[in-house]
Write a protein that holds these residues in place. Sequence first.
Motif, PDB file in Angstrom:
ATOM      1  N   LEU A 142     -46.074 -53.911  43.501  1.00 43.02           N
ATOM      2  CA  LEU A 142     -45.131 -54.278  44.552  1.00 43.02           C
ATOM      3  C   LEU A 142     -45.109 -55.793  44.766  1.00 43.02           C
ATOM      4  CD1 LEU A 142     -43.269 -53.572  46.926  1.00 43.02           C
ATOM      5  CD2 LEU A 142     -45.294 -53.168  48.316  1.00 43.02           C
ATOM      6  N   ASP A 143     -46.280 -56.408  44.853  1.00 42.46           N
ATOM      7  CA  ASP A 143     -46.330 -57.856  45.054  1.00 42.46           C
ATOM      8  C   ASP A 143     -45.752 -58.616  43.863  1.00 42.46           C
ATOM      9  OD1 ASP A 143     -47.252 -57.932  47.614  1.00 42.46           O
ATOM     10  OD2 ASP A 143     -49.374 -58.114  47.085  1.00 42.46           O
ATOM     11  N   ARG A 158     -42.191 -58.617  44.606  1.00 38.65           N
ATOM     12  CA  ARG A 158     -41.911 -59.501  45.751  1.00 38.65           C
ATOM     13  C   ARG A 158     -41.904 -60.961  45.324  1.00 38.65           C
ATOM     14  NH1 ARG A 158     -46.147 -56.871  49.913  1.00 38.65           N
ATOM     15  NH2 ARG A 158     -44.746 -55.477  51.046  1.00 38.65           N
ATOM     16  N   LEU A 159     -42.872 -61.317  44.468  1.00 37.43           N
ATOM     17  CA  LEU A 159     -42.960 -62.708  44.028  1.00 37.43           C
ATOM     18  C   LEU A 159     -41.751 -63.093  43.190  1.00 37.43           C
ATOM     19  CD1 LEU A 159     -46.744 -62.945  43.170  1.00 37.43           C
ATOM     20  CD2 LEU A 159     -45.527 -64.304  44.874  1.00 37.43           C
ATOM     21  N   ALA A 160     -41.254 -62.121  42.395  1.00 38.31           N
ATOM     22  CA  ALA A 160     -40.150 -62.438  41.509  1.00 38.31           C
ATOM     23  C   ALA A 160     -38.807 -62.433  42.232  1.00 38.31           C
ATOM     24  CB  ALA A 160     -40.118 -61.437  40.359  1.00 38.31           C
ATOM     25  N   GLU A 172     -40.787 -60.699  54.848  1.00 30.84           N
ATOM     26  CA  GLU A 172     -39.910 -59.932  53.976  1.00 30.84           C
ATOM     27  C   GLU A 172     -38.776 -59.318  54.799  1.00 30.84           C
ATOM     28  OE1 GLU A 172     -41.588 -56.380  52.232  1.00 30.84           O
ATOM     29  OE2 GLU A 172     -40.829 -57.029  50.288  1.00 30.84           O
ATOM     30  N   ARG A 174     -36.586 -55.524  51.004  1.00 28.07           N
ATOM     31  CA  ARG A 174     -37.302 -54.265  50.787  1.00 28.07           C
ATOM     32  C   ARG A 174     -36.416 -53.250  50.076  1.00 28.07           C
ATOM     33  NH1 ARG A 174     -40.165 -55.113  55.417  1.00 28.07           N
ATOM     34  NH2 ARG A 174     -38.582 -54.210  56.769  1.00 28.07           N
ATOM     35  N   ILE A 201     -36.009 -54.139  46.442  1.00 30.34           N
ATOM     36  CA  ILE A 201     -37.211 -53.820  45.675  1.00 30.34           C
ATOM     37  C   ILE A 201     -37.295 -52.321  45.408  1.00 30.34           C
ATOM     38  CG2 ILE A 201     -39.734 -53.706  45.854  1.00 30.34           C
ATOM     39  CD1 ILE A 201     -39.652 -56.536  46.983  1.00 30.34           C
ATOM     40  N   ASP A 202     -36.935 -51.519  46.402  1.00 32.21           N
ATOM     41  CA  ASP A 202     -36.923 -50.072  46.191  1.00 32.21           C
ATOM     42  C   ASP A 202     -35.960 -49.693  45.070  1.00 32.21           C
ATOM     43  OD1 ASP A 202     -38.828 -49.591  48.054  1.00 32.21           O
ATOM     44  OD2 ASP A 202     -37.440 -49.066  49.669  1.00 32.21           O
ATOM     45  N   ARG A 255     -46.610 -48.428  42.711  1.00 30.12           N
ATOM     46  CA  ARG A 255     -46.370 -49.685  43.422  1.00 30.12           C
ATOM     47  C   ARG A 255     -47.636 -50.315  43.996  1.00 30.12           C
ATOM     48  NH1 ARG A 255     -42.605 -49.783  47.954  1.00 30.12           N
ATOM     49  NH2 ARG A 255     -41.211 -48.516  46.713  1.00 30.12           N
ATOM     50  N   ASP A 256     -48.634 -49.496  44.342  1.00 29.95           N
ATOM     51  CA  ASP A 256     -49.839 -50.061  44.952  1.00 29.95           C
ATOM     52  C   ASP A 256     -50.972 -50.320  43.960  1.00 29.95           C
ATOM     53  OD1 ASP A 256     -48.857 -50.306  47.524  1.00 29.95           O
ATOM     54  OD2 ASP A 256     -49.192 -48.179  47.918  1.00 29.95           O
ATOM     55  N   GLU A 306     -42.265 -56.194  33.866  1.00 29.74           N
ATOM     56  CA  GLU A 306     -41.763 -57.538  33.618  1.00 29.74           C
ATOM     57  C   GLU A 306     -40.234 -57.557  33.602  1.00 29.74           C
ATOM     58  OE1 GLU A 306     -43.534 -59.495  30.249  1.00 29.74           O
ATOM     59  OE2 GLU A 306     -42.885 -61.458  30.970  1.00 29.74           O
ATOM     60  N   LEU A 357     -37.678 -59.557  36.135  1.00 26.08           N
ATOM     61  CA  LEU A 357     -36.475 -60.292  35.729  1.00 26.08           C
ATOM     62  C   LEU A 357     -35.290 -59.866  36.583  1.00 26.08           C
ATOM     63  CD1 LEU A 357     -36.167 -60.534  31.872  1.00 26.08           C
ATOM     64  CD2 LEU A 357     -36.639 -62.272  33.561  1.00 26.08           C
ATOM     65  N   GLN A 415     -35.350 -61.360  39.923  1.00 21.83           N
ATOM     66  CA  GLN A 415     -34.925 -62.766  39.905  1.00 21.83           C
ATOM     67  C   GLN A 415     -33.406 -62.891  39.896  1.00 21.83           C
ATOM     68  OE1 GLN A 415     -37.856 -64.144  36.715  1.00 21.83           O
ATOM     69  NE2 GLN A 415     -36.681 -65.996  37.073  1.00 21.83           N
TER      70      GLN A 415
END
Lengths: 382, 270
Positions: free
Chosen positions: B122-123, B126-128, B143, B148, B151-152, B164-165, B180, B184, B187
Amino acid sequence: MSMTRQPALLGTSGLIFLAVLFVAAVLVPVLNLYAAPDSAVHVPTYVVSLLGKYLTYALLALSVDLIWGYVGILSLGQGAFFALGGYAMGMYLMRQIGTRGVYGDPVLPDFMVFLNWKELPWFWYGFDMFPFAALMVLLAPGLLALVFGWFAFRSRVTGVYLSIITQAMTFALLLAFFRNDMGFGGNNGLTDFKDILGFNIQADGTRLTLFVLSALALGLGYILCRFLVRSHFGKVLVAVRDAETRVRFTGYRAENYKLVAFVVSAMLAGIAGALYVPQVGIINPSEFSPANSIEIIVWVAVGGRGTLVGAALGAVLVNYAKTYFTSGMLAPYWLFMLGGLFVAVTLFLPKGIVGTYYDWREKRRQHDDIPDEPLATPRPAE
Amino acid sequence: MTDIAIPEPTTAAEPAPAAKKELTEALLYLDAVTVTFDGFRALNALSFTVDPGEMRAVIGPNGAGKTTMMDVITGKTRPDRGDVFFNGGTTDLTKLDETQIATLGIGRKFQKPTVFENHTVLDNLRLALKGQRRALPNIFHRESAAARERIDEIFETIRLTEHRDRLGGALSHGQKQWLEIGMLLAQDPKLLLVDEPVAGMTDAETAQTAELLREINANGHSVVVVEHDMTFVRDLGVRVMCLHEGSVLAEGTLDQVSANERVIEVYLGR
Ligand SMILES: Nc1ncnc2c1ncn2[C@@H]1O[C@H](COP(=O)(O)OP(=O)(O)OP(=O)(O)O)[C@@H](O)[C@H]1O
Ligand SMILES: [Mg+2]
């Protein structure tokens, strides 16, 4: 909807750490003031100052862990920031001496009179005012870190090379501060302090207050570091540590993240130095010596890199051992023991005391599989 | 081809009219790019263009220069000679660094899957996720609900919701590849450069990945995929370009390229 399991600002170990610190901050003064001097639980004033010194070392270790544990910057020059904070405080304490010096000059510190100087150098201006000195405690290390880090991180100096230039930085400052004409007391440094904010620096009450302030600074420093590493910013730091190239390709300026962490870390070290000086009563150039900075790394490695709590614990444990051994007949062998300790920890306890404990706890609760502190496990030292 | 909006080119360059048209209409434009490592030419006057919304497969033997080509586009390697332009000739990529190029909208998946191993899946996303990149504001970043949700969505797409965890480092090789790709997507780049995405995947996963990339492309992202797996390349069903010794050996549909004698000789016929 995402179920977001964010580790708490203060995990279990953090709460225990702060609780222990709080108890110490209350108990030590109580036992110093109210226990009968001949009773077993009495804490003599010299021990109070010794404990206070350990706490400032713990804060210093915390500052190293922030950049080494979470960003992978192995600074071998952290002692320089500590010493600069210490000198800023020392300059204030010198100006407080006033006419009580050996030469009785109302403005010039003794060493300047001795050197036949006629007036105060410009960089000593303002240090008679505590708020100015306090500001310098943050600004002097902070600015050095800003300038140094700006060049180093932009040129993408990393790993061993970065460690070497941080070591060179503190060594250069060591040589500079040794010189009498630098205006910082040369070899002897700054000492013979009389009072701080009007309180006699030798008085029990002052010593206790400095001890409590050191505990407070350590507690707040811990909370600040913990807040930083849990934030989005902190997650980028760990990402930089583990995969800097990936971070850049994701659109983050890795060098800016490193710079912010480096400056914050230098300021924390400066605060530690400023609290250290009035408790030990002296600051001299030996604080810049490269060996000092390396010792800090050993503290952090022993306690557990990338755990914050471990860094503080390691600092206290190793320094307690140092006090113990260097006051006995084993004194000449202390450096060998320190070196041996580092080798032993690297080989047998690569994650340090707290890191190893976290691993053990993680294994034990694998069924619940709640990642309590996923941030807190760095790879073994590079 | 999907028609996606690109900014009106504003360049005042003066190449020949034909070249100029090619330049101003291309999302990515490489012309005569040469990269030398200690006298060895990894890229040798490489020229090609990628149109907005296009997906392109790149094949070629080991050492042909495929990864080096991506290094040049993303600012990791500076070319000795040649032009690299983005966005219809408006942006000279050879003048920018990795961070600036990423910010422009070029995302990259590495040949060796590179995720943040000590962060949860998950992180990692979040970072991407497209958003604030500056250091100081990110100390206080919170966030948003929209983030959120996004991301889902990505979790659905890359089928990693139940992981995710877990830590990124705990994923299997194939899962890392997908994470990865998910990063992308997060991003949200205009152009995705994807280096060997199906290495280490089962046949079923390979087919799913082809589908995933087609889906990404259909949503308006341009994609350049490097891959050795010919079944996968066929599944993609897009224009193929074969690199050899740092330049383009053949270009066209997969059937055209794989019928090319030189391609058979240096690559397929082994
Ligand atoms: N940094 C470097 N220094 C020296 N030589 C390099 C460097 N990067 C790549 N090369 C060489 O350049 C050539 C092209 O390499 P590249 O990685 O681009 O090939 P590739 O087409 O991606 O191959 P593969 O299919 O094996 O991934 C190779 O011969 C490689 O050894
Ligand atoms: Mg390659």
